[in-house]
Design a protein around this motif. Sequence first.
Motif, short mmCIF file in Angstrom:
data_model
loop_
_atom_site.label_atom_id
_atom_site.label_comp_id
_atom_site.label_asym_id
_atom_site.label_seq_id
_atom_site.Cartn_x
_atom_site.Cartn_y
_atom_site.Cartn_z
N MET A 122 -0.85 3.92 -27.05
CA MET A 122 -1.80 2.89 -27.42
C MET A 122 -3.20 3.19 -26.91
N ALA A 123 -3.27 3.93 -25.79
CA ALA A 123 -4.58 4.18 -25.19
C ALA A 123 -5.29 5.35 -25.85
N ASN A 124 -4.56 6.31 -26.45
CA ASN A 124 -5.22 7.50 -26.99
C ASN A 124 -5.00 7.67 -28.49
N GLY A 125 -4.38 6.68 -29.14
CA GLY A 125 -4.25 6.74 -30.58
C GLY A 125 -3.10 7.56 -31.09
N ASP A 126 -2.22 8.05 -30.20
CA ASP A 126 -1.07 8.82 -30.65
C ASP A 126 -0.03 7.91 -31.29
N GLU A 127 1.03 8.51 -31.74
CA GLU A 127 2.11 7.74 -32.35
C GLU A 127 2.74 6.81 -31.33
N LEU A 128 2.94 5.57 -31.74
CA LEU A 128 3.48 4.57 -30.82
C LEU A 128 4.95 4.85 -30.53
N GLU A 129 5.35 4.48 -29.32
CA GLU A 129 6.75 4.62 -28.92
C GLU A 129 7.57 3.55 -29.60
N ASP A 130 8.81 3.88 -29.92
CA ASP A 130 9.70 2.90 -30.53
C ASP A 130 9.83 1.68 -29.61
N PRO A 131 9.68 0.45 -30.17
CA PRO A 131 9.73 -0.75 -29.31
C PRO A 131 11.02 -0.87 -28.52
N GLY A 132 12.15 -0.49 -29.12
CA GLY A 132 13.41 -0.57 -28.41
C GLY A 132 13.45 0.35 -27.20
N ARG A 133 12.96 1.59 -27.36
CA ARG A 133 12.93 2.53 -26.24
C ARG A 133 11.96 2.06 -25.17
N SER A 134 10.84 1.47 -25.60
CA SER A 134 9.87 0.97 -24.62
C SER A 134 10.47 -0.14 -23.78
N GLN A 135 11.20 -1.06 -24.41
CA GLN A 135 11.82 -2.14 -23.67
C GLN A 135 12.88 -1.61 -22.71
N ALA A 136 13.67 -0.63 -23.16
CA ALA A 136 14.69 -0.05 -22.27
C ALA A 136 14.03 0.63 -21.08
N ARG A 137 12.88 1.28 -21.31
CA ARG A 137 12.19 1.96 -20.21
C ARG A 137 11.66 0.95 -19.18
N GLN A 138 11.34 -0.25 -19.63
CA GLN A 138 10.87 -1.30 -18.73
C GLN A 138 12.01 -2.21 -18.26
N ALA A 139 13.26 -1.79 -18.44
CA ALA A 139 14.44 -2.54 -18.00
C ALA A 139 14.50 -3.90 -18.67
N LEU A 140 14.23 -3.94 -19.97
CA LEU A 140 14.33 -5.17 -20.76
C LEU A 140 15.44 -4.99 -21.79
N GLY A 141 16.39 -5.91 -21.80
CA GLY A 141 17.48 -5.85 -22.76
C GLY A 141 17.59 -7.15 -23.54
N ARG A 142 17.86 -7.03 -24.83
CA ARG A 142 17.92 -8.21 -25.68
C ARG A 142 19.37 -8.55 -26.02
N SER A 143 19.69 -9.82 -25.90
CA SER A 143 21.00 -10.33 -26.28
C SER A 143 20.79 -11.69 -26.94
N ARG A 144 21.88 -12.41 -27.17
CA ARG A 144 21.75 -13.71 -27.82
C ARG A 144 20.93 -14.69 -26.98
N GLY A 145 20.92 -14.48 -25.67
CA GLY A 145 20.16 -15.36 -24.80
C GLY A 145 18.70 -14.97 -24.66
N GLY A 146 18.28 -13.91 -25.32
CA GLY A 146 16.90 -13.45 -25.21
C GLY A 146 16.81 -12.21 -24.34
N LEU A 147 15.60 -11.91 -23.88
CA LEU A 147 15.38 -10.73 -23.06
C LEU A 147 15.80 -11.01 -21.61
N THR A 148 16.50 -10.04 -21.03
CA THR A 148 16.97 -10.16 -19.66
C THR A 148 16.85 -8.81 -18.95
#
Length: 308
Positions: A122-148
């Motif tokens: 996002m800072a240098n205009g390159d191809e964006l990282e896949d949102p799912g991989r980005s969330q996993a890298r930040q220890a964010l997981g999605r389930s029926r209850g939302g992000l945890t």
Amino acid sequence: MAGRGELTDAAWRRIEPLLPQVDGRGRPWRDHRQVVNGVLWRLRTGAPWRDLPDRFGPWKTAYERFARWEAHGTWARLLELFRSAMTRWAGWNGPSPSTPPAVDSTINRVHQHAVGARKKGMANGDELEDPGRSQARQALGRSRGGLTTKVHLAVDGRGLPLSIVLTPGNVNDATAFGQVLDGIRTPSLGTGRPRTTPDRVLGDTAYSSRAIRHLLRRRGIAATIPERRDQAANRHRRGALGGRPPAFDKVTYRDRNVVERCFARLKQFRAIATRFDKLGDRYRAGVVTASLILWLRESTGDHLSDRP
């Protein structure tokens, strides 16, 4: 006099020698105790950094020092140094290095303000990282209850953290067991290196897998892990081919509750019970800092900060 949730004089005397010291060059640092108390206030209340009371100094100073110490690994080193110091302290009557650690995890909800960390490119205009991989890298997981976010811990006989691992909330406990085991550093009573291989590990049925039992057997670690009902039923169904049931000591297993009590104490810090940090490393630094406070409380016998 220290305010509610702040470091007492006894706790400050223990932690002050371990903090980074000013080398005399450049602008003088703001008082460490004032800044650390500001970090603890934010952890305890879960408030935004900008709402930090004036008695702790500029909010930006507290935030930047917290972030800088996280990036340099200062918080993690403080926790390890303090554990070693307390183990060798003559007046410390805590658990011995041979006390079997207990392993478990807890799921914490992610606040909406914790979503939206900068993606790769996002800072240098390159191809964006896949949102799912980005969330996993930040220890964010999605389930029926939302992000945890899931916090995995190994604690000693008094429920004091020995190893901390963060994963997305939808990750199975058994997947992170190896990382939690590798993070255990039990200080020795003498001058030797800390122990990395406990004699025994306590865990619930979430860790009852063939891979985990093989891993512990290879490292010479005894397992006190109950067998799941489906595993026992499958073993009985196979008859003689199912083999013998794994060894399990019910009396020793009763000590596993210390890890549940540790989670309850950590979640007294509202910024731990609910994740407000966008970055996973920043949130983990908060868990490490709260763990350091648990060790401080235990060593000084001062539970002033335990009040709601």
